[in-house]
Design an enzyme around this catalytic site. Sequence first.
Site, PDB file in Angstrom:
ATOM      1  N   THR A 275      -3.797  11.543  10.423  1.00 45.25           N
ATOM      2  CA  THR A 275      -3.523  12.410  11.571  1.00 45.25           C
ATOM      3  C   THR A 275      -2.054  12.819  11.617  1.00 45.25           C
ATOM      4  OG1 THR A 275      -3.381  10.411  12.941  1.00 45.25           O
ATOM      5  CG2 THR A 275      -5.459  11.616  12.952  1.00 45.25           C
TER       6      THR A 275
ATOM      7  N   ALA B  53      -5.987   5.357   5.487  1.00 46.47           N
ATOM      8  CA  ALA B  53      -6.785   6.398   6.133  1.00 46.47           C
ATOM      9  C   ALA B  53      -8.012   6.772   5.312  1.00 46.47           C
ATOM     10  CB  ALA B  53      -5.932   7.646   6.400  1.00 46.47           C
TER      11      ALA B  53
ATOM     12  N   GLN C 263       0.818  -1.212   0.000  1.00 45.34           N
ATOM     13  CA  GLN C 263       0.000   0.000   0.000  1.00 45.34           C
ATOM     14  C   GLN C 263       0.851   1.262   0.000  1.00 45.34           C
ATOM     15  OE1 GLN C 263      -2.354  -2.116   3.431  1.00 45.34           O
ATOM     16  NE2 GLN C 263      -3.321  -0.163   3.073  1.00 45.34           N
TER      17      GLN C 263
ATOM     18  N   ARG D  64      -7.627  -1.902   8.896  1.00 43.15           N
ATOM     19  CA  ARG D  64      -8.808  -1.125   8.499  1.00 43.15           C
ATOM     20  C   ARG D  64      -9.477  -0.450   9.702  1.00 43.15           C
ATOM     21  NH1 ARG D  64     -12.856  -3.979   4.243  1.00 43.15           N
ATOM     22  NH2 ARG D  64     -13.624  -2.110   3.190  1.00 43.15           N
TER      23      ARG D  64
ATOM     24  N   PHE E 139      -7.691   1.617  11.677  1.00 44.90           N
ATOM     25  CA  PHE E 139      -6.480   2.192  12.259  1.00 44.90           C
ATOM     26  C   PHE E 139      -6.681   2.672  13.698  1.00 44.90           C
ATOM     27  CE2 PHE E 139      -2.779   5.144  12.235  1.00 44.90           C
ATOM     28  CZ  PHE E 139      -1.847   4.344  11.610  1.00 44.90           C
TER      29      PHE E 139
ATOM     30  N   PHE F 194      -5.861  -4.312   3.516  1.00 48.47           N
ATOM     31  CA  PHE F 194      -6.548  -3.955   4.765  1.00 48.47           C
ATOM     32  C   PHE F 194      -5.637  -3.307   5.803  1.00 48.47           C
ATOM     33  CE2 PHE F 194      -8.431  -8.022   3.164  1.00 48.47           C
ATOM     34  CZ  PHE F 194      -9.521  -7.453   2.536  1.00 48.47           C
TER      35      PHE F 194
ATOM     36  N   GLU G 241     -12.800   2.692   5.258  1.00 44.45           N
ATOM     37  CA  GLU G 241     -12.799   2.257   6.652  1.00 44.45           C
ATOM     38  C   GLU G 241     -14.116   2.463   7.399  1.00 44.45           C
ATOM     39  OE1 GLU G 241      -8.400   3.036   8.308  1.00 44.45           O
ATOM     40  OE2 GLU G 241      -9.250   4.712   7.196  1.00 44.45           O
TER      41      GLU G 241
ATOM     42  N   GLU H  72       0.806  -1.911   4.577  1.00 47.88           N
ATOM     43  CA  GLU H  72       1.240  -0.518   4.676  1.00 47.88           C
ATOM     44  C   GLU H  72       2.698  -0.461   5.130  1.00 47.88           C
ATOM     45  OE1 GLU H  72       0.017   3.704   6.834  1.00 47.88           O
ATOM     46  OE2 GLU H  72      -1.403   2.036   6.841  1.00 47.88           O
TER      47      GLU H  72
ATOM     48  N   ARG I 130      -5.661   7.491  17.139  1.00 46.79           N
ATOM     49  CA  ARG I 130      -6.961   7.437  16.462  1.00 46.79           C
ATOM     50  C   ARG I 130      -7.996   6.720  17.322  1.00 46.79           C
ATOM     51  NH1 ARG I 130      -9.161   8.289  11.095  1.00 46.79           N
ATOM     52  NH2 ARG I 130      -7.174   9.148  10.417  1.00 46.79           N
TER      53      ARG I 130
END
Length: 764
Positions: free
Chosen positions: A445, A514, A201, A346, A348, A232, A715, A236, A314
């Site tokens: 964020t 995100a 990702q 997914r 986060f 998902f 998400e 990342e 988060r």
Amino acid sequence: MPDPVLHRPANPHDSAHLHVSGQARYVDDEPQVPGLLHLAFGLSTQAHARLLAIDLSAVHAAPGVVAVYTAADIPGANDVSPIAHDDRLLADGEVIWHGQPLFLVAATSRDAARKAARLGQVTYDPLPPLVTVEDARAANSQVEPTQRMAQGDAATALAGAANRVSGTFSMGGQDHFYLEGQVSLARPGEDGQVHVLCSTQHPSEVQHLVAHVLGVSSADVTVEVRRMGGAFGGKESQAALFAAAAALVTAKTGRPASFRCDRDDDMVITGKRHDFDVGFDVGFDAQGRIEGLALRLSARCGATLDLSPGINDRAMFHSDNTYFLPNVEIVSERLKTHTVSNTAFRGFGGPQGMLAIERVMDGIAAHLGLDPLAVRMANLYGPGRDVTPYGMTVSDNIAPELIARLRSDSRYNERAKAIAAFNATSPVLKRGIALTPVKFGISFTAIHLNQAGALVHVYADGSIQLNHGGTEMGQGLYIKIAQVVADVFAVPVAMVRITATRTDKVPNTSATAASSGADLNGMAAQDAALKIRERMVAFLARTHGCAADDVAFTPDGVRVGGELLRFADACRKVWMGRVSLSATGFYATPDIHYDRATHKGHPFYYFAYGAAVAEVVVDTLTGEHKVLAVDILHDVGRSLNPAIDLGQIEGAFVQGQGWLTTEELVFDGKGRLLTHSPATYKIPTASDRPKRLSIALWDGANRQPTIHRSKAVGEPPFMLAISVFSALTRAIAATAPDKRALPPLDAPATPEAILRAIAGHRSA
């Protein structure tokens, strides 16, 4: 700009015909070129130990083995971490989790590499492992200091509240279980350059980390991603490990190298969703309106930092969900254990924070003997009650209207009465119903990640080539961005050729995460396309002797004054006039800021909303349950592609249902993951899909000027599945309806967990 034409009947996923015919090419579908090496890691069998010696003589001697590498063979940095430089490609001196890679085997076949990797003789000096949240807390082991977010005076409000309830519960982690596992293919280029095909990702992060491992510049590494078979969040930060291993072998041998991870190894080696322990103390009035709340979120982060700071932040951000908390203290513990480092998944962290506050709502309702929906409605954000615990004003609140519509459309009140009547006469089967809302903040964020680039070429024959920094993992991002570009020129989307994401075309990209893929890359691609269109307009107006306002791009062609040109003819004229038909585009999300030191600011550009009604039935003798019916109303703004969005909502809901009901990760006391295959880890199947699943889209445009006023959809729908967990709680409560207590149900609500909750509730 004219009204968009892309909002006609939805275009299918650009790869749908390739998916169903088996022609869609993934990394491991690339032809095996001569000299290709296959890779496998030798893994630690200890969760925490000093490495005294590694004897690899048997590995070197194994059939098919070409090379074996340890940390000493890495030419650059032994680091594949996203932030803290604490994730090693290969362990050096110490192992900190069971399954950590120790050495790397390159062989002529995948089986040969995997067999040889098991032959390493490792001498350990075992150290006590910290496995659980309790272990880490007792040892004061943290990946970063405990964080606190507050508004008002929670302690005073709690002391003065007429009603007060406290409780604890736990929620488990979740494996990503993507269909396509971690995989990378590295190929040598000229003069030390490396080309990496990777299922990731975050191509730019993989590029930078591979360059650091090899000790070369980022310009010497190209990372390419055409599509992933699911991600998902698990691709990342986690993909860099396998990409760096493949690139290392290619750099050392000059031969192409493929690392396709086995499913069991994948589950052992890679991080999961963070599991949390939650404690709450809430004070409220007779209507259930919260007056004070103290909330503690304790996350098992694992052995290294990974993305835990942002994920836990988060969770704090979403501990309000759709509710105004006038006096609140949210304390977030980020605990370090000798288990695989947990990572992006997914939502986060949002799902964990949101489940916590929904559990609080159910606890208040149980104490007061009220329908939980009445408690939820009493606490919604509204005029004069619109500031979040992190100081952001909720200015786009549609939750009250959306919930009211779903309540009516789903016949919630009638069904709740019918379920109560059923439970009164059914001694074994108990049913439950719940309506839970979602408010999910959209933006990274980490503010610097809210940017994207794109590259658009218009060819002289009118065809268009599109490239951008977003990655396609099955979610339909590519077709959405292609629609945006086609819309700028008012041409059919079939004229836009979608190309693989490549770091040598669009540099320094952010992860597709995100839920911001379409927001960021759609705006960047539109920016590039508009630049080209403006050049075309200026040229055509000048050469036809008319005003720029008299040039219009329409589905019938380009109208120039009184003349109508085919789009292809207009492109050829512009090219013949020596005007560039290529442009880069860029977008940075405006109006967002955040001070992490105080946990105050405006971290989100907007909120996406939704709500779900779930109806369940529980067998009180076995603990088994069925989800009977689900009604969803979800907000995607002005949908870029309703068919794609509906698919995302359904998939997210079922995945969320799996997290909360069937997917159980089990570690033993030595830190070993016991549930590392489909035989022991239960993802939801087609039979777990609700018998009736009704999904509708909220018919309102985004108030913020996003791409065509759409909203993110990746998400937010995941958390709609909390309705299932709340409905199960109500069904369990019906086993002892005289008890005004919250049933002690932990997630996932497996049959065993449900039976424990029934016994605990009956004896409360």
